[in-house]
Design a protein around this motif. Structure first.
Motif, PDB file in Angstrom:
ATOM      1  N   THR A  29      -3.163  -3.334  10.623  1.00  8.82           N
ATOM      2  CA  THR A  29      -2.516  -3.748   9.383  1.00  8.82           C
ATOM      3  C   THR A  29      -1.199  -2.993   9.214  1.00  8.82           C
ATOM      4  N   TYR A  30      -0.355  -3.510   8.349  1.00 13.04           N
ATOM      5  CA  TYR A  30       0.916  -2.825   8.072  1.00 13.04           C
ATOM      6  C   TYR A  30       0.673  -1.515   7.325  1.00 13.04           C
ATOM      7  N   LYS A  31      -0.356  -1.499   6.517  1.00 18.69           N
ATOM      8  CA  LYS A  31      -0.742  -0.246   5.854  1.00 18.69           C
ATOM      9  C   LYS A  31      -1.077   0.818   6.891  1.00 18.69           C
ATOM     10  N   THR A  84      10.331   9.278   0.188  1.00 14.12           N
ATOM     11  CA  THR A  84      10.000   7.888  -0.142  1.00 14.12           C
ATOM     12  C   THR A  84       8.738   7.454   0.598  1.00 14.12           C
ATOM     13  N   GLY A  85       8.692   7.774   1.897  1.00 17.80           N
ATOM     14  CA  GLY A  85       7.512   7.417   2.678  1.00 17.80           C
ATOM     15  C   GLY A  85       6.256   8.089   2.178  1.00 17.80           C
ATOM     16  N   ALA A  86       6.383   9.344   1.742  1.00 16.39           N
ATOM     17  CA  ALA A  86       5.222  10.069   1.219  1.00 16.39           C
ATOM     18  C   ALA A  86       4.700   9.414  -0.056  1.00 16.39           C
ATOM     19  N   ILE A  87       5.602   9.014  -0.938  1.00 13.39           N
ATOM     20  CA  ILE A  87       5.175   8.345  -2.169  1.00 13.39           C
ATOM     21  C   ILE A  87       4.512   7.013  -1.847  1.00 13.39           C
ATOM     22  N   TRP A  88       5.031   6.324  -0.859  1.00 15.23           N
ATOM     23  CA  TRP A  88       4.388   5.077  -0.452  1.00 15.23           C
ATOM     24  C   TRP A  88       2.990   5.314   0.122  1.00 15.23           C
ATOM     25  N   GLN A  89       2.778   6.459   0.758  1.00 17.38           N
ATOM     26  CA  GLN A  89       1.423   6.763   1.228  1.00 17.38           C
ATOM     27  C   GLN A  89       0.470   6.884   0.041  1.00 17.38           C
ATOM     28  N   GLU A 126       8.505   3.285   5.226  1.00 17.05           N
ATOM     29  CA  GLU A 126       8.645   2.458   4.030  1.00 17.05           C
ATOM     30  C   GLU A 126       8.610   0.973   4.366  1.00 17.05           C
ATOM     31  N   ILE A 127       9.248   0.575   5.446  1.00 14.15           N
ATOM     32  CA  ILE A 127       9.277  -0.853   5.786  1.00 14.15           C
ATOM     33  C   ILE A 127       7.867  -1.389   5.972  1.00 14.15           C
ATOM     34  N   SER A 179       3.223  -4.335   3.783  1.00 17.88           N
ATOM     35  CA  SER A 179       1.818  -4.297   3.357  1.00 17.88           C
ATOM     36  C   SER A 179       1.687  -4.737   1.907  1.00 17.88           C
ATOM     37  N   ASP A 180       2.576  -4.249   1.072  1.00 16.42           N
ATOM     38  CA  ASP A 180       2.559  -4.629  -0.339  1.00 16.42           C
ATOM     39  C   ASP A 180       2.901  -6.112  -0.506  1.00 16.42           C
TER      40      ASP A 180
END
Length: 406
Positions: free
Chosen positions: A51-53, A99-104, A395-396, A401-402
């Motif tokens: 998955t993208y997640k 940004t990536g950490a917040i997306w995690q 992030e991408i 995933s979102d």
């Protein structure tokens, strides 16, 4: 990022160098599948993530493993470390990892490494000058200059962090970052936001003392997002004013994309075009449509989206249509704009092309260490060691995933 250099000038040089190297490179990340099929199954999430997640998390963890500076909350600017690199990453690079950490967190993960990234960003916050703002290098290493585009980007990240965690400290810092950006507005060239605080204050004749499309567009976007949270009218007024300036001053009437900057003194326009300027202006137009109900803003968003897609994609023989072979972080901002527009017009065309690009990159454009080539088509390698070109992929994949509601 070497903020003491003109980052746009450096990028132009690098793009030229990449264009001169057209030999097929491709990825050399060897699949260690136990059965030799090349289909994964060896337990390495950099191959086995489906998955993208999962892909977002796998890339994030891989960055943490290799770019971390032991015993600190800092990261390297490049992996492997390059000659001339300073001890830790510049703010721009660390903020993209934030940004990536917040997306995690948004994807449901909560590892200690996420907090390490969040804590590390605090070290770049400067309270020795007013307004308070992020600076380009950490306090303990002597600090650095302060840039309006950096603070707009970080403010947007703090808005995201506030929305994900509901922690007021992130909202306060986003408003502080906006206050700094608002201080970068002047009537030189009729309005707009400067790029560099130090050049604005100390060296008006410098070639880089410019009113920048990115600083202006991103500051407007930050103000609009904060307006939707706080309902403070000064945020909406500021956003509308500088959005209009950007559109009138730096939008190319021929193709609707955005020139990079105008010199604050001479008025000379730098007509280089970058994907993130168009992306941020698409998002601005969508938000203005949602806030005001004025359909002209929606039509503008659609127009710039089509224009940016036509300008920034190219056909790669035997593979398909690809976004630029350089600066994928800028393409990420374009994706944000496309996603914002999709919530209104439900046209997935631009998003689907980008998804195809990163699907291809996952399989065919990574180096032997598992990191992505700067060129997703694999035709050239580019700056594959640079942290920003890896963190943008976190992030991408999270955004996709979102988008797919995984």
């Amino acid at each position: 990022m070497m903020k003491n250099l003109n980052k746009w000038g450096l990028s132009i040089i690098m793009v030229f160098l990449f264009a001169c190297c057209t030999e097929k490179v491709g990825g050399d990340f060897v699949d260690p599948s136990p059965d030799g099929s090349g289909n994964g199954g060896g337990g390495n999430p950099l191959y086995d993530a489906k998955t993208y997640k999962e892909k977002s998390k796998a890339v994030f963890d891989h960055i943490i493993k290799h770019y971390s500076v032991n015993g600190t909350n800092y990261f390297l600017e490049n992996y492997p470390k390059q000659g001339g690199d300073r001890p830790v990453a510049y703010f721009w690079s660390h903020s993209t990892l934030f940004t990536g950490a917040i997306w995690q967190l948004a994807l449901g993960y909560n590892d200690p490494s996420i907090q390490k990234v969040i804590n590390g960003l605090d070290e770049y916050w400067d309270v020795n000058r007013t307004p308070f703002a992020f600076q380009s290098y950490p306090n303990e290493f002597g600090g650095g200059d302060r840039f309006y585009d950096d603070n707009a980007i970080a403010g947007l990240d703090d808005v995201l962090a506030y929305e994900v965690t509901n922690q007021p400290s992130f909202l306060r810092r986003a408003e502080d970052a906006l206050a700094f950006d608002m201080s970068g507005e002047s009537m030189d060239q009729g309005g707009g936001i400067f790029w560099s605080e130090q050049l604005r204050l100390n060296n008006p004749g410098n070639p880089n003392t410019v009113k920048a499309a990115n600083a202006t567009a991103l500051s407007a976007l930050l103000a609009l997002k904060l307006y939707k949270i706080t309902n403070k009218p000064q945020y909406l007024e500021f956003a509308q004013r500088i959005y209009t300036w950007n559109k009138n001053k730096l939008q190319d009437p021929a193709d609707k994309n955005y020139w990079n900057d105008v010199h604050a003194v001479t008025g000379v326009i730098n007509k280089m075009k970058w994907a993130y300027n168009s992306g941020a202006m698409i998002s601005n137009a969508v938000l203005l449509y949602e806030i005001t109900g004025n359909v002209e803003h929606l039509n503008e968003a659609k127009s710039v989206a089509r224009a940016s897609y036509n300008h920034f994609t190219h056909d790669v023989p035997g593979v398909g249509k690809f976004f630029p072979s350089h600066d994928p972080y800028f393409t990420m901002h374009l994706l944000r704009g496309y996603l914002d527009l999709y919530e209104v017009d439900k046209n997935p065309e631009y998003i689907n092309t980008l998804i195809m690009n990163v699907d291809y990159a996952w399989k065919s454009a990574r180096n032997s260490a598992g990191f992505f080539l700067e060129d997703w088509s694999g035709k050239t390698r580019g700056r594959e060691a640079w942290l920003i070109n890896q963190t943008c992929m976190v992030e991408i994949y999270a955004l996709i995933s979102d988008f797919k509601r995984e």
